[in-house]
Design a protein around this motif. Structure first.
Motif, short mmCIF file in Angstrom:
data_model
loop_
_atom_site.label_atom_id
_atom_site.label_comp_id
_atom_site.label_asym_id
_atom_site.label_seq_id
_atom_site.Cartn_x
_atom_site.Cartn_y
_atom_site.Cartn_z
N PRO A 1 -142.42 17.99 127.71
CA PRO A 1 -141.42 18.73 126.93
C PRO A 1 -140.79 17.95 125.79
O PRO A 1 -140.51 18.51 124.73
CB PRO A 1 -140.37 19.10 127.99
N SER A 2 -140.52 16.65 125.97
CA SER A 2 -139.76 15.89 124.97
C SER A 2 -140.60 15.39 123.81
O SER A 2 -140.04 14.92 122.81
CB SER A 2 -139.09 14.68 125.64
N GLN B 1 -139.07 15.14 133.74
CA GLN B 1 -138.25 15.95 132.81
C GLN B 1 -138.54 17.43 132.95
O GLN B 1 -137.65 18.26 132.79
CB GLN B 1 -138.44 15.48 131.37
N GLU B 2 -139.77 17.77 133.28
CA GLU B 2 -140.08 19.17 133.57
C GLU B 2 -139.49 19.58 134.91
O GLU B 2 -138.90 20.66 135.05
CB GLU B 2 -141.59 19.40 133.57
N THR C 1 -134.40 17.28 128.97
CA THR C 1 -135.29 16.76 127.93
C THR C 1 -134.68 15.53 127.26
O THR C 1 -133.64 15.64 126.60
CB THR C 1 -135.57 17.83 126.86
N SER D 1 -139.78 9.40 125.51
CA SER D 1 -140.37 9.18 126.83
C SER D 1 -141.40 8.07 126.73
O SER D 1 -142.11 7.96 125.72
CB SER D 1 -141.05 10.45 127.36
#
Length: 432
Positions: free
Chosen positions: A107-108, A254-255, A260, A264
């Motif tokens: 996501p990030s 993070q998921e 987020t 990372s």
């Protein structure tokens, strides 16, 4: 099991040419006593040592062998790539494809740079965060290990505002002054550090699920509170997902937690077990990396075509087979539940922490939420337990302060074998 005479001989020989006889300190078995086993092969859930002993492996090369050792899809990808050369020192299509895949899954990450190890990834991420913010200081957490970069080898002082001191010879006091430390899961300590160093903190870096003081879980709201604090103070939030990335979910911790970060760091699973790492994040931050921006970072073997091929095979499989995570959850939950039943039968009360396919047993009766509580564990007892399990054919991490990793190669029958060994080992060490 047979005495590891060949391993003993190799270890004595290794000490003449390699510092301490090993290329990574925890492998020396110093925390648990005895000599390390020298491995010769591994397949699926098993490793085999030089003396012909077979072990159920719960380290899995410290995480990346999520499909078990020598997974066919990874091996096939490597074999197809090898004839084209082992390294080019020039861009390849695979680098683009795996970057796009990582961006799609995590996501990030809007842009990503490949490197050669988790340590290289975390070192680079900190440099980029400093360049992006124009600030010098970072905050890390006691017991969180981010590789052996100078900035991370810092121990905490007695108070929350105390400046760090080097935890290893060779780390300068100047570096230590820019590294601030706080207890994990202690938001107030972080706030105190930020306030005492107003507009000086470039980044907060942490393992969203800690794997290097044993497994420690973020308490409810801790990650979100850090996210909010970083937003208010203009601080770059970095999740070190070298262990958790692609293991706890396709998009990592993070998921799983729905938080987020700004950046990372990744490793291990990206290469399907080959040496590899990566760091990535928001486009505006990553565009500070050379040659797009002024923050320099380079690596001749970064994006190595063999490692990229292995990683593409592994990540593509994980993305297309969500049942991997369902199965890992069920297998690991059964293992931990069985361990808890064993302890109840024996009248024992130790702490087991688990998230997904990662877990740790702590030989302490109190909850383990940070490094201080992890250190209440009876490490001598753990050492006896480790060696008992080893003699029963189960290969655990040779340290109380490490995490175990389950692979999809662990069958129901192997869970039963593990739990029987666990029961017998607990019984032995408490009767000795």
């Amino acid at each position: 099991m047979n005495k590891s005479t060949i391993s003993d001989e190799l270890f004595l020989r290794a000490q003449q040419s390699i510092p301490g006889g090993v290329n990574s300190p925890v492998r020396a078995f110093r925390a648990v006593g005895g000599h390390p086993r020298f491995m010769v092969s591994a397949k699926g859930p098993f490793m085999y040592d030089e003396d012909g002993n077979r072990y159920i492996d719960l380290i899995n090369s410290w995480g990346p062998m999520i499909l078990g050792h020598a997974a066919e899809i990874v091996q096939e990808a490597i074999m197809q790539a090898i004839p084209n050369s082992l390294s080019f020192g020039a861009p390849t299509r695979k680098e683009v494809e795996i970057a796009e895949l990582i961006i799609d899954m995590v996501p990030s990450i809007e842009k990503v740079r490949m490197v050669n190890s988790g340590t290289e990834a975390t070192m680079s991420a900190i440099r980029v965060a400093r360049g992006y913010t124009g600030r010098d200081k970072i905050i890390k957490f006691e017991g969180c290990y981010h590789g052996h970069g100078d900035s991370f080898l810092i121990a905490a002082g007695s108070g929350a505002v105390t400046l760090g001191v080097p935890d290893s010879p060779g780390v300068t006091k100047g570096v230590a002054l820019d590294t601030l430390t706080a207890p994990y899961n202690d938001l107030e300590a972080v706030k105190t550090l930020v306030e005492a160093n107003k507009n000086q903190v470039a980044a907060i870096i942490l393992e969203p699920v800690v794997g290097n003081m044993g497994l420690v879980i973020p308490q409810q709201g801790f990650l979100q509170d850090l996210r909010d604090l970083c937003d208010r103070e203009g601080i770059v939030l970095i999740f070190d997902e070298v262990m958790t990335g692609f293991r706890l979910a396709p998009g990592g911790a993070q998921e799983l937690f729905g938080i987020t970060p700004d950046m990372s760091t990744l490793g291990k699973i990206i290469g399907g077990g080959m040496p590899v790492g990566a760091y990535g994040g928001k486009k505006e931050i990553m565009d500070f990396v050379a040659p797009a921006g002024p923050v320099y970072q380079a690596g001749t073997l970064s994006g190595n075509p063999i490692a990229m091929s292995a990683g593409m095979a592994m990540l593509t499989y994980l993305r297309n087979h969500p049942e991997v995570y369902t199965n890992l959850e069920a297998t690991t939950a059964r293992m931990v539940s069985g361990m808890q039943e064993n302890m109840q039968k024996l009248g024992l009360n130790y702490t087991i922490n688990r998230v997904g396919s990662m877990f740790s047993i702590f030989f302490t009766q109190q909850p383990v939420v940070d490094f201080a509580s992890a250190q209440t564990s009876d490490t001598a007892l753990f050492g006896r337990y480790f060696n008992s399990m080893l003699q029963k054919g189960v290969y655990l991490a040779p340290s109380q302060y490490e995490t175990l990793f389950v692979s999809t190669a662990i069958t129901d029958d192997l869970v039963d074998q593990y739990l029987q060994a666990n029961y017998e080992a607990l019984q032995e060490v408490h009767n000795s």
